[in-house]
Design an enzyme around this catalytic site. Structure first.
Site, PDB file in Angstrom:
ATOM      1  N   ARG A   1       4.942   1.530  19.526  1.00  0.00           N
ATOM      2  CA  ARG A   1       5.960   1.113  18.546  1.00  0.00           C
ATOM      3  C   ARG A   1       7.370   1.154  19.146  1.00  0.00           C
ATOM      4  O   ARG A   1       8.331   1.533  18.469  1.00  0.00           O
ATOM      5  CB  ARG A   1       5.883   1.983  17.284  1.00  0.00           C
ATOM      6  CG  ARG A   1       4.719   1.631  16.392  1.00  0.00           C
ATOM      7  CD  ARG A   1       4.758   2.434  15.117  1.00  0.00           C
ATOM      8  NE  ARG A   1       4.588   3.851  15.380  1.00  0.00           N
ATOM      9  CZ  ARG A   1       4.963   4.817  14.565  1.00  0.00           C
ATOM     10  NH1 ARG A   1       5.534   4.527  13.416  1.00  0.00           N
ATOM     11  NH2 ARG A   1       4.780   6.079  14.877  1.00  0.00           N
TER      12      ARG A   1
ATOM     13  N   ILE B   1       5.884   5.398 -13.167  1.00  0.00           N
ATOM     14  CA  ILE B   1       4.728   4.761 -12.521  1.00  0.00           C
ATOM     15  C   ILE B   1       3.919   5.737 -11.676  1.00  0.00           C
ATOM     16  O   ILE B   1       2.789   5.457 -11.304  1.00  0.00           O
ATOM     17  CB  ILE B   1       5.202   3.546 -11.685  1.00  0.00           C
ATOM     18  CG1 ILE B   1       6.015   2.595 -12.563  1.00  0.00           C
ATOM     19  CG2 ILE B   1       4.034   2.803 -11.057  1.00  0.00           C
ATOM     20  CD1 ILE B   1       5.306   2.097 -13.805  1.00  0.00           C
ATOM     21  N   GLY B   2       4.473   6.872 -11.348  1.00  0.00           N
ATOM     22  CA  GLY B   2       3.660   7.865 -10.635  1.00  0.00           C
ATOM     23  C   GLY B   2       4.438   8.739  -9.681  1.00  0.00           C
ATOM     24  O   GLY B   2       4.519   9.941  -9.855  1.00  0.00           O
TER      25      GLY B   2
ATOM     26  N   GLU C   1       3.186  12.872  -7.458  1.00  0.00           N
ATOM     27  CA  GLU C   1       2.491  12.485  -6.217  1.00  0.00           C
ATOM     28  C   GLU C   1       3.087  13.099  -4.941  1.00  0.00           C
ATOM     29  O   GLU C   1       3.001  12.522  -3.861  1.00  0.00           O
ATOM     30  CB  GLU C   1       2.423  10.946  -6.092  1.00  0.00           C
ATOM     31  CG  GLU C   1       1.685  10.308  -7.273  1.00  0.00           C
ATOM     32  CD  GLU C   1       1.617   8.776  -7.232  1.00  0.00           C
ATOM     33  OE1 GLU C   1       1.754   8.188  -6.146  1.00  0.00           O
ATOM     34  OE2 GLU C   1       1.420   8.182  -8.308  1.00  0.00           O
TER      35      GLU C   1
ATOM     36  N   GLU D   1      -2.822  -9.884  -4.206  1.00  0.00           N
ATOM     37  CA  GLU D   1      -2.793 -10.345  -2.816  1.00  0.00           C
ATOM     38  C   GLU D   1      -4.182 -10.527  -2.226  1.00  0.00           C
ATOM     39  O   GLU D   1      -4.316 -11.112  -1.162  1.00  0.00           O
ATOM     40  CB  GLU D   1      -1.936  -9.422  -1.954  1.00  0.00           C
ATOM     41  CG  GLU D   1      -2.540  -8.059  -1.721  1.00  0.00           C
ATOM     42  CD  GLU D   1      -1.559  -7.129  -1.004  1.00  0.00           C
ATOM     43  OE1 GLU D   1      -0.424  -6.989  -1.478  1.00  0.00           O
ATOM     44  OE2 GLU D   1      -1.960  -6.560   0.018  1.00  0.00           O
TER      45      GLU D   1
ATOM     46  N   HIS E   1      -1.395  -0.395 -13.015  1.00  0.00           N
ATOM     47  CA  HIS E   1      -0.045  -0.800 -12.596  1.00  0.00           C
ATOM     48  C   HIS E   1      -0.143  -1.849 -11.503  1.00  0.00           C
ATOM     49  O   HIS E   1      -0.946  -1.727 -10.579  1.00  0.00           O
ATOM     50  CB  HIS E   1       0.724   0.421 -12.084  1.00  0.00           C
ATOM     51  CG  HIS E   1       1.949   0.056 -11.306  1.00  0.00           C
ATOM     52  ND1 HIS E   1       3.052  -0.523 -11.899  1.00  0.00           N
ATOM     53  CD2 HIS E   1       2.233   0.138  -9.987  1.00  0.00           C
ATOM     54  CE1 HIS E   1       3.950  -0.769 -10.957  1.00  0.00           C
ATOM     55  NE2 HIS E   1       3.486  -0.380  -9.796  1.00  0.00           N
TER      56      HIS E   1
ATOM     57  N   HIS F   1      13.769  -0.941  -6.521  1.00  0.00           N
ATOM     58  CA  HIS F   1      14.020  -1.342  -5.137  1.00  0.00           C
ATOM     59  C   HIS F   1      15.493  -1.256  -4.788  1.00  0.00           C
ATOM     60  O   HIS F   1      15.881  -1.434  -3.646  1.00  0.00           O
ATOM     61  CB  HIS F   1      13.508  -2.758  -4.889  1.00  0.00           C
ATOM     62  CG  HIS F   1      12.025  -2.859  -5.112  1.00  0.00           C
ATOM     63  ND1 HIS F   1      11.487  -3.387  -6.260  1.00  0.00           N
ATOM     64  CD2 HIS F   1      10.981  -2.441  -4.360  1.00  0.00           C
ATOM     65  CE1 HIS F   1      10.171  -3.304  -6.190  1.00  0.00           C
ATOM     66  NE2 HIS F   1       9.836  -2.733  -5.049  1.00  0.00           N
TER      67      HIS F   1
ATOM     68  N   CYS G   1       8.225   0.310 -10.649  1.00  0.00           N
ATOM     69  CA  CYS G   1       7.249   0.832  -9.672  1.00  0.00           C
ATOM     70  C   CYS G   1       7.539   2.317  -9.471  1.00  0.00           C
ATOM     71  O   CYS G   1       8.389   2.892 -10.154  1.00  0.00           O
ATOM     72  CB  CYS G   1       7.366   0.052  -8.354  1.00  0.00           C
ATOM     73  SG  CYS G   1       6.012   0.365  -7.199  1.00  0.00           S
TER      74      CYS G   1
END
Ligand code: GLN
Ligand code: ZN
Length: 768
Positions: free
Chosen positions: A16, A438-439, A491, A612, A648, A701, A733
């Site tokens: 990377r 959302i979590g 989470e 997707e 979700h 975002h 989100c």
């Protein structure tokens, strides 16, 4: 002689290096020269690696500092006016501003980013204006070709074709199609090809991946016009036309009439097309046989590939046969040799980019010199195929039996929403417009540091768990203080929503260095699903129990759905994806039942990757949606009717999948919609969707804190199409990428907004 060909290679470097070089440059800690030198070294390594592997036709121009579609836009001067400002006079500053936006007094928005076909790679969407002018502004492909030449490599320049470039772009006005710009664009492409020819190139690879979509007369006409003109512009340059990620389907006739010298075929995804191509190909067309899977990390079955190649060899002269990967090797990690932690038995089954080059070279040699010349390699490959097939790690009889006994209709059904919803409400007693999140809650630097310390063995697992418990307790206390109705634990224990479950399930392996570029400097390390999936033990119950013990409010159980786990992993190729998905669904089903048994009343099963997974061809969509919905239902319907299931999905285009979403039949679905101003709700209104919906009112975002008024306005729009009793209030989100300083005031405003709505709704209701 048949040739060994490559179409493109990973750009991030074996370790990377590109990520590190970019991020230090962006942080202002290295110079432009440092960045460009690091990039050059990666190209040099890649070319050397391909040459050493015995690849005859090596690509150049496949490298990019950020994205190859952005490079194409730069090449042809497609630079939206907001980036043509004095502050962006340096080419690199402008390039990265287009890629990432610019935070200044007047922030400049980046180009939109979207998924490259059905991969997890994201490209930057070129923006075309009406009357767009094109020129050969920066001939990047020529520069790359010359650089390779200086290093002693004769390469084949790769360019994104004009029709795909236009088709993948967008316009800001709906009144013209990007394809209408083709005539204006072609002179610049012609000039590029002339310059490549003048520089000495003998071949050019023109990628037209839009050929994998459903046939479209406009696209077919454009491809024909474009390729014909380009072939005439530089007659000394041979064209390899490449498309990938599937068969050519109804585009085949068009493609076979084009004046190109070679045609790349994806024979991994569409092996069946070979015979008709051989039958119908014009006499001088060479076929580039994409036999080595460029999208997945399994070793090729060389015997099988040789059998296919042999069919071509029987019909065509050897000089008309190229052996290639099925697509660019951009989508697989660089080198398996660096994997030290993988169990040897599993490592034996895998091939990363470098190993795939070897496979291509072996196949070409077998064709040219006979199998005897590569006997050892073929025997070793056959033995490896056998070892994988017979391995005790892959098949688990109990899983097979259980899956065989499943009846999707019977085991995936619940009582109708209208019956189960009142029962849930009787238990949960939620107010109108319930608020939830959302979590995830912020993954703080402190949390990341603790995780790193635990991995390095600097703190014990017990100490680490203690920190996680503190984080969870903190998130719960905050939610209670803010006044949220349905809580989450945040989470904190999860590094990644797929990896977390993969590590706790059997049938998954994890690489140490199996990175794949997602976008720019962002890389992902997908888990490998190599065998039948089983759940060893409950995965989330203890954390849920701890979280619920800290509050009297309902605590959601949080799970990742089967389709998303499948979609974000490297999936075994020895059975259909739907079969692997079904095994995942059963594992999640067991978890929902255990959560319920522990007392959990609301379980959320996230499916952000549901959309997707849609196939590239429309005709393939119904089959995918059928099994994807079945799997979600299997995962979610093993519980009592009084247990509320949430899901979700974080995107805003639902038109194509709205029927499937209705069939998933989650009690509550939360969605992304703050940025699109609730546009998505039209799909739900048109469909008369009946279950509960939480359209996001807070764009997570962005670091910006939205006001209560803004959120009320969004909710009022939602109320025009959603029954008040069905509407939830939540962000777009998870909050893991935000800071507490941003999240706390935003959620406070969200609770205020829900409160305001409740007041007016009651007034309205009593008025009725
Ligand atoms: N529950 C996950 C979270 O909040 C969902 C993430 C996602 O949708 N990608 O982080
Ligand atoms: Zn999401």
């Amino acid at each position: 002689m048949a040739k060994a060909v490559n179409l493109g290679f990973s750009r991030i470097g074996a370790n990377r290096q590109l990520k590190k070089a970019l991020e230090t440059f962006w942080a202002g800690k290295s110079s432009r020269g440092d960045l460009l030198a690091a990039a050059k070294q990666i190209r040099r390594d890649n070319w050397a690696m391909q040459s050493a592997a015995g690849i005859d036709e090596i690509p150049s121009g496949d490298f990019s500092l950020y994205d190859h579609v952005l490079d194409t836009a730069i090449t042809f001067g497609v630079i939206p006016s907001r980036f043509r400002i004095a502050a962006l006079s340096s080419d690199l500053d402008r390039y990265f501003a287009m890629a990432r936006g610019m935070a200044s007094q007047q922030p400049i928005g980046a180009l939109e980013m979207t998924k490259w076909f059905d991969t997890n790679y994201h490209y930057l969407v070129p923006e075309f204006s009406a009357g767009q002018e094109f020129s050969l502004a920066q001939p990047l492909a020529v520069q790359a070709y010359q650089e390779a030449r200086t290093l002693g490599h004769e390469t084949r320049p790769v360019i994104l074709g004009p029709v795909s470039f236009l088709t993948l772009g967008k316009t800001h006005s709906a009144d013209f199609s990007t394809l209408s710009l083709l005539d204006g664009l072609l002179p610049a492409y012609e000039e590029l090809l002339r310059q490549l020819q003048a520089a000495g190139a003998r071949w050019v690879q023109i990628d037209e991946p839009v050929l994998v979509f459903d046939a479209d007369p406009g696209i077919q006409r454009s491809i024909t016009a474009a390729i014909t003109r380009l072939a005439n512009a530089a007659p000394g340059l041979k064209i390899l036309l490449a498309s990938y990620f599937g068969g050519l389907g109804d585009n085949l006739d068009t493609v076979l009439r084009l004046p190109v010298h070679a045609l790349q075929l994806d024979l991994v995804r569409a092996p069946e097309q070979l015979d008709s191509v051989i039958r119908n190909a014009p006499r001088n067309l060479a076929l580039s046989l994409g036999l080595v899977d460029g999208r997945n990390i399994w070793k090729a079955d060389l015997a099988k590939a040789l059998e296919t190649a042999g069919r071509a060899a029987d019909a065509l002269t050897p000089d008309r046969i190229f052996i290639a990967p099925s697509c660019s090797l951009l989508h697989v990690p660089v080198d398996l040799a660096g994997e030290t932690a993988l169990p040897a038995e599993i490592k034996d089954w895998l091939a990363f980019g470098k190993q795939k080059l070897d496979e291509v070279a072996i196949l070409a040699r077998a064709l040219n010199e006979g199998r005897e010349a590569v006997r050892e390699a073929l025997e070793e490959n056959a033995a490896s195929m056998r070892r994988r097939k017979e391995s005790g790690l892959v098949l688990k009889q109990d899983v097979r039996k259980r899956v065989a006994g499943i009846d999707a209709a019977r085991d995936g059904s619940r009582t109708p929403f209208s019956e189960r919803n009142p029962k849930q409400q009787a238990i949960l007693q939620l107010p109108l417009f319930p608020t939830t999140t959302i979590g995830s809650f912020p993954q703080t630097p402190e949390l990341r540091r603790r995780r790193a310390q635990m991995r390095k063995g600097e703190i014990t697992a017990a100490e680490y768990d203690g920190h996680i418990r503190e984080e969870i307790a903190h998130a719960i206390a905050e939610q209670e203080r803010i006044g949220i109705d349905v809580l989450v634990h945040g989470e904190a224990e999860r590094n990644d929503m797929v990896e977390y479950f993969g590590e706790l399930l059997d049938g998954f392996a994890f690489t140490g260095n199996g990175w794949v570029q997602s976008y720019g400097s962002r890389c992902v390390k997908p888990p490998v699903i190599y065998g039948d999936v089983t759940r060893r033990a409950p995965m989330t119950v203890e954390w849920w129990r701890f979280a619920q013990s800290r509050t009297r409010l309902p605590m959601k159980g949080m799970l990742t759905g089967p389709v998303t786990i499948l979609q974000w992993s490297f999936v075994r190729n020895d059975q259909p994806r739907r079969d692997t998905c079904r095994q995942l669904a059963l594992a999640i089903r067991d978890e929902t039942r255990d959560l319920e048994a522990a007392g959990c009343k609301i379980i959320q099963i996230d499916e952000p990757a549901f959309r997707e997974g849609l196939p590239l061809r429309k005709s393939d969509a119904p089959e995918y949606l059928r099994w994807a919905v079945d799997c979600f239902r299997l995962a979610s319907s093993g519980v009592r009717e009084s247990t509320q299931i949430h899901t979700h999905m974080c995107y805003a285009e639902f038109n194509e999948i709205i029927d499937a979403i209705a069939e998933m039949d989650a009690d509550v679905i939360s969605l992304e919609s703050a940025r699109s101003q609730m546009e998505l709700l039209d799909a739900f209104a048109a469909h008369a969707y009946r279950n509960d919906i939480g359209p996001g009112v807070y764009d997570i975002h962005s670091p910006r804190v939205p006001s209560a008024e803004e959120m009320v306005a969004l909710l009022e729009r939602a109320l025009q199409v959603i029954d008040a009793r069905r509407l939830w209030v939540n962000p777009d989100c998870g909050l893991k990428t935000r800071t507490w300083e941003q999240v706390t005031p935003a959620l406070e405003n969200m609770v205020v907004a829900a409160g305001r709505l409740r007041v007016t709704a009651q007034v309205n209701r009593s008025a009725v």
